[in-house]
Design a protein around this motif. Structure first.
Motif, PDB file in Angstrom:
ATOM      1  N   CYS A 382     -52.692 -38.928 148.979  1.00 45.40           N
ATOM      2  CA  CYS A 382     -51.382 -39.488 149.113  1.00 45.40           C
ATOM      3  C   CYS A 382     -50.287 -38.574 149.439  1.00 45.40           C
ATOM      4  CB  CYS A 382     -51.034 -40.169 147.769  1.00 45.40           C
ATOM      5  SG  CYS A 382     -49.378 -40.974 147.419  1.00 45.40           S
ATOM      6  N   GLY A 383     -49.377 -38.817 150.308  1.00 45.17           N
ATOM      7  CA  GLY A 383     -48.048 -38.168 150.881  1.00 45.17           C
ATOM      8  C   GLY A 383     -48.433 -37.226 152.092  1.00 45.17           C
ATOM      9  N   ASP A 384     -47.413 -36.453 152.454  1.00 42.65           N
ATOM     10  CA  ASP A 384     -47.555 -35.694 153.518  1.00 42.65           C
ATOM     11  C   ASP A 384     -48.239 -34.369 153.081  1.00 42.65           C
ATOM     12  OD1 ASP A 384     -45.544 -34.648 152.146  1.00 42.65           O
ATOM     13  OD2 ASP A 384     -43.892 -35.095 153.727  1.00 42.65           O
ATOM     14  N   GLU A 385     -48.293 -33.336 153.837  1.00 41.44           N
ATOM     15  CA  GLU A 385     -48.577 -32.155 153.602  1.00 41.44           C
ATOM     16  C   GLU A 385     -48.006 -31.350 152.795  1.00 41.44           C
ATOM     17  OE1 GLU A 385     -51.877 -30.797 154.475  1.00 41.44           O
ATOM     18  OE2 GLU A 385     -52.187 -32.701 155.432  1.00 41.44           O
ATOM     19  N   ASN A 386     -46.647 -31.583 153.051  1.00 38.67           N
ATOM     20  CA  ASN A 386     -45.906 -30.790 151.984  1.00 38.67           C
ATOM     21  C   ASN A 386     -45.828 -31.116 150.531  1.00 38.67           C
ATOM     22  OD1 ASN A 386     -43.461 -29.055 151.334  1.00 38.67           O
ATOM     23  ND2 ASN A 386     -42.046 -30.901 151.293  1.00 38.67           N
ATOM     24  N   THR A 387     -45.928 -32.484 150.487  1.00 38.73           N
ATOM     25  CA  THR A 387     -46.157 -33.093 149.129  1.00 38.73           C
ATOM     26  C   THR A 387     -47.499 -32.622 148.385  1.00 38.73           C
ATOM     27  OG1 THR A 387     -45.073 -35.037 149.407  1.00 38.73           O
ATOM     28  CG2 THR A 387     -46.556 -35.159 147.664  1.00 38.73           C
ATOM     29  N   LYS A 388     -48.663 -32.567 149.388  1.00 38.34           N
ATOM     30  CA  LYS A 388     -49.997 -32.126 148.956  1.00 38.34           C
ATOM     31  C   LYS A 388     -49.753 -30.392 148.476  1.00 38.34           C
ATOM     32  CE  LYS A 388     -52.513 -35.040 151.801  1.00 38.34           C
ATOM     33  NZ  LYS A 388     -53.503 -35.179 153.071  1.00 38.34           N
ATOM     34  N   GLU A 389     -49.130 -29.754 149.106  1.00 36.81           N
ATOM     35  CA  GLU A 389     -48.825 -28.383 148.890  1.00 36.81           C
ATOM     36  C   GLU A 389     -48.162 -28.210 147.415  1.00 36.81           C
ATOM     37  OE1 GLU A 389     -46.710 -26.538 152.099  1.00 36.81           O
ATOM     38  OE2 GLU A 389     -48.579 -26.887 153.519  1.00 36.81           O
ATOM     39  N   LYS A 390     -47.270 -28.995 147.269  1.00 31.74           N
ATOM     40  CA  LYS A 390     -46.355 -29.012 145.892  1.00 31.74           C
ATOM     41  C   LYS A 390     -47.446 -29.354 144.797  1.00 31.74           C
ATOM     42  CE  LYS A 390     -41.909 -29.901 147.849  1.00 31.74           C
ATOM     43  NZ  LYS A 390     -40.636 -30.758 148.023  1.00 31.74           N
ATOM     44  N   THR A 391     -48.076 -30.514 145.022  1.00 32.55           N
ATOM     45  CA  THR A 391     -49.230 -31.029 144.172  1.00 32.55           C
ATOM     46  C   THR A 391     -50.217 -29.629 143.854  1.00 32.55           C
ATOM     47  OG1 THR A 391     -48.910 -33.136 145.010  1.00 32.55           O
ATOM     48  CG2 THR A 391     -50.878 -32.614 143.716  1.00 32.55           C
ATOM     49  N   THR A 392     -50.745 -29.238 144.623  1.00 33.35           N
ATOM     50  CA  THR A 392     -51.571 -27.958 144.464  1.00 33.35           C
ATOM     51  C   THR A 392     -51.077 -26.769 143.674  1.00 33.35           C
ATOM     52  OG1 THR A 392     -52.829 -28.451 146.597  1.00 33.35           O
ATOM     53  CG2 THR A 392     -53.065 -26.440 145.464  1.00 33.35           C
ATOM     54  N   GLU A 393     -49.678 -26.490 144.025  1.00 31.68           N
ATOM     55  CA  GLU A 393     -49.109 -25.656 143.209  1.00 31.68           C
ATOM     56  C   GLU A 393     -48.681 -25.940 141.738  1.00 31.68           C
ATOM     57  OE1 GLU A 393     -45.290 -22.553 143.886  1.00 31.68           O
ATOM     58  OE2 GLU A 393     -45.673 -23.882 145.447  1.00 31.68           O
ATOM     59  N   LEU A 394     -48.259 -27.326 141.620  1.00 31.99           N
ATOM     60  CA  LEU A 394     -48.163 -27.896 140.399  1.00 31.99           C
ATOM     61  C   LEU A 394     -49.623 -27.674 139.577  1.00 31.99           C
ATOM     62  CD1 LEU A 394     -45.628 -30.973 140.498  1.00 31.99           C
ATOM     63  CD2 LEU A 394     -45.717 -28.994 138.911  1.00 31.99           C
ATOM     64  N   LEU A 395     -50.452 -27.830 140.069  1.00 27.55           N
ATOM     65  CA  LEU A 395     -51.682 -27.793 139.318  1.00 27.55           C
ATOM     66  C   LEU A 395     -52.039 -26.420 138.773  1.00 27.55           C
ATOM     67  CD1 LEU A 395     -53.905 -30.545 141.567  1.00 27.55           C
ATOM     68  CD2 LEU A 395     -53.155 -30.669 138.941  1.00 27.55           C
ATOM     69  N   LYS A 396     -51.840 -25.446 139.564  1.00 27.83           N
ATOM     70  CA  LYS A 396     -51.952 -24.248 139.264  1.00 27.83           C
ATOM     71  C   LYS A 396     -50.753 -23.598 138.172  1.00 27.83           C
ATOM     72  CE  LYS A 396     -53.683 -22.632 143.797  1.00 27.83           C
ATOM     73  NZ  LYS A 396     -53.211 -21.737 144.922  1.00 27.83           N
ATOM     74  N   LEU A 397     -49.790 -24.123 138.238  1.00 24.48           N
ATOM     75  CA  LEU A 397     -48.562 -23.846 137.115  1.00 24.48           C
ATOM     76  C   LEU A 397     -48.916 -24.308 136.057  1.00 24.48           C
ATOM     77  CD1 LEU A 397     -45.578 -24.444 139.430  1.00 24.48           C
ATOM     78  CD2 LEU A 397     -46.161 -22.211 138.549  1.00 24.48           C
ATOM     79  N   LEU A 398     -49.542 -25.549 135.860  1.00 23.73           N
ATOM     80  CA  LEU A 398     -49.991 -26.383 134.484  1.00 23.73           C
ATOM     81  C   LEU A 398     -51.068 -25.820 134.055  1.00 23.73           C
ATOM     82  CD1 LEU A 398     -48.862 -30.215 135.770  1.00 23.73           C
ATOM     83  CD2 LEU A 398     -47.622 -28.500 134.230  1.00 23.73           C
TER      84      LEU A 398
END
Length: 420
Positions: A382-398
Motif C-alpha cells: 500500500c502507498g508510494d515508495e515514500n510511505t513504504k520507507e516511513k513504514t519500515t523506519e517506524l517498524l524499526k523505531l517501535l
C-alpha cells in the motif's frame, strides 16, 4: 380591427353546398395577443411595468438596446421576465377548444437557461465558454470592482463569484493573476467574514481554494497572511461545520497555507499561520472531525494534521492530546489510500521526533495495534515508495518497545479521556 383564426377549406372536404364554412373563424381574445407582434403568445412573460409580452418578442426588443416598456414607455426597473403561467394555460385551453378551426395547441415552453447557467447546462457549453477566456475576463472584472470598493460593488461581485464557481477548476494563468491581487484577496475574505448568504461564502472559499491550488501559491500565501481575520474565519468554518462544502474547502485552504515553505518569506508566513491555528486549538478540532466523518472530510483533516506535525509546536499539541495516536492508527486502511499515507506520515513524524520525555508515544502506538497495521501495509504494498520507507523506519523505531506490551485493537479507545 378584428383579429381571428380562419379555417381554410382544404382537399375535397369543401363543397359549394357549404359556403358558410369559408367564413368560419375563431376570434382570438385581445389579451392573448402580444402587444409587439400582435400574434398569439406562446410564452407570455410579464415585465416590471406589469405588461405581458411574448418572450421572443420582448427579448428582441431588449436585445436591440431598448430600456423601456413598449406599451407604457416607462423605463424598466429591471429586465426580469416573470413567466405568466395562468395566462399561458388559458391560451392553451383556448387552443384546445378551437382545434376544429385548425388551431394547434401552444406547447408548454421549456424553462430558459439563464446566462449564469449556460456553462452548467452541458460540458460542451462549459468548454466553449472557458476556451474563449471567460474566466480571466470575470476575474479581471472582480479585481476592478474590488479595487474600487468591495462593499459598494458587493452585488456584482457576488454574481461574478457565482459564475466563476462552476468554471472550477479550469482557471487559466491570467485568471489566477487577477484573483491573486491584493484587492481580490481582500474582497474574497470580506465576503467570508461579512456576507450572510451561505452560497456567497461558499463561492468565495471555493475561489480562494482554487487560487491557492496553483503551482505559484507562495506569493498568494504571503498576501493572504497579511489580511486581518483570515485565520479566525477559516477556523470558525472548520469548527462550526456550517456546510460540508465550505468545511472541506476551508481545510484545503488551511493545508495550502501551512504547507507553503519553498521561499524564505513564505516559510515565515507559514510558521506564523501555523502558530495562530495551533493557539486556537486546531489539533483538537481536527481530531474531533476524524473520529466520525466521511472520506473526503477525513482526507483533508489528516492532510492538515500531518502538515502541523512538521514542526515542534504542532507536535507538542499532538502529544498533549490523548486521541492523537489512537485516531491516526484507526484511519490506516479505514478510509482511503491517501488517508493511510497521511496517517502513517503523521505517526512517523511524532515517533521519530519524540524526545525522551515523549517516548511514551511509541509505547502508546504499540498498544493500539500500530505494529500489526504497519506490517500489513508492507504486505499489501500500500502507498508510494515514500510511505513504504516511513513504514519500515517506524517498524524499526517501535520494535525495541515491543517486549512485555499487550497490543489491543485500535478501535478500543472509546474510554480514553479527551483533552478538549
Amino acid at each position: 380591427m378584428v383579429l381571428g383564426w380562419r379555417r381554410r377549406s382544404t382537399g375535397h372536404g369543401a363543397t359549394k353546398k357549404q359556403p358558410r364554412d369559408l367564413d368560419m373563424e375563431a376570434l382570438i381574445p385581445n389579451h392573448f395577443l402580444c402587444p409587439i407582434s400582435l400574434d398569439l403568445m406562446k410564452d407570455p412573460v410579464t415585465l416590471s411595468s406589469g405588461i405581458t409580452y411574448d418572450r421572443q418578442s420582448i427579448d428582441t426588443w431588449l436585445e436591440a438596446g431598448n430600456f423601456t416598456c413598449p406599451v407604457t414607455n416607462q423605463v424598466l426597473r429591471n429586465f426580469d421576465q416573470i413567466p405568466n403561467h395562468s395566462l399561458r394555460r388559458m391560451i392553451q385551453d383556448w387552443c384546445t377548444q378551437n382545434k376544429h378551426y385548425g388551431i394547434e395547441r401552444v406547447p408548454t415552453p421549456r424553462i430558459p437557461v439563464l446566462p449564469m447557467e449556460w456553462g452548467a447546462e452541458s460540458e460542451r457549453n462549459k468548454r466553449c465558454i472557458l476556451e474563449n477566456g471567460t474566466a480571466s475576463v470575470l476575474a479581471a472584472a472582480f479585481d476592478s470592482f474590488a479595487t474600487d470598493c468591495i462593499k459598494r460593488n458587493a452585488t456584482v461581485c457576488e454574481e461574478i463569484l457565482s459564475a466563476l464557481s462552476w468554471m472550477l477548476p479550469a482557471f487559466d494563468e491570467e485568471a489566477h493573476k487577477y484573483l491573486g491581487s491584493q484587492a481580490s484577496l481582500h474582497g474574497m475574505v470580506w465576503f467570508l467574514k461579512m456576507s450572510d448568504d451561505l452560497s456567497v461564502k461558499q463561492n468565495a472559499i471555493l475561489a480562494l481554494k482554487e487560487l491557492l491550488a496553483c503551482h505559484d501559491r507562495n506569493k498568494h500565501v504571503d498576501a493572504l497572511a497579511e489580511i486581518g481575520g483570515v485565520n479566525e474565519v477559516l477556523f470558525d468554518f472548520i469548527r462550526e461545520k456550517i456546510s460540508p462544502t465550505i468545511t472541506k474547502a476551508s481545510l484545503r485552504v488551511v493545508f495550502y497555507l501551512i504547507s507553503s515553505s519553498s521561499s524564505s518569506s513564505s516559510s515565515k508566513s507559514s510558521e506564523k499561520i501555523k502558530s495562530a491555528f495551533l493557539e486556537m486549538g486546531l489539533v483538537s478540532i481536527l481530531l474531533e472531525i476524524l473520529v466520525d466523518s466521511e472520506r473526503g472530510m477525513c482526507e483533508r483533516a489528516l492532510g492538515v494534521l500531518d502538515s502541523l506535525c512538521d514542526f515542534q509546536e504542532g507536535r507538542e499539541k499532538a502529544y498533549a492530546n490523548a486521541l492523537t495516536i489512537p485516531v491516526l492508527v484507526k484511519k490506516i486502511f479505514r478510509v482511503s489510500e491517501m488517508a493511510t499515507e497521511y496517517s502513517i506520515s503523521a505517526i512517523w513524524k511524532l515517533c521519530k521526533c519524540a524526545s525522551r520525555q515523549e517516548e511514551r508515544v511509541l509505547v502508546e502506538a504499540l498498544q493500539v495495534g500500530t505494529f500489526q497495521k504497519l506490517l500489513l501495509v508492507l504486505q499489501v504494498r500500500c502507498g508510494d515508495e515514500n510511505t513504504k520507507e516511513k513504514t519500515t523506519e517506524l517498524l524499526k523505531l517501535l520494535n525495541p518497545y515491543r517486549d512485555g506490551l499487550e497490543c489491543i485493537e485500535s478501535v478500543d479507545f472509546k474510554n480514553i479521556r479527551r483533552s478538549f
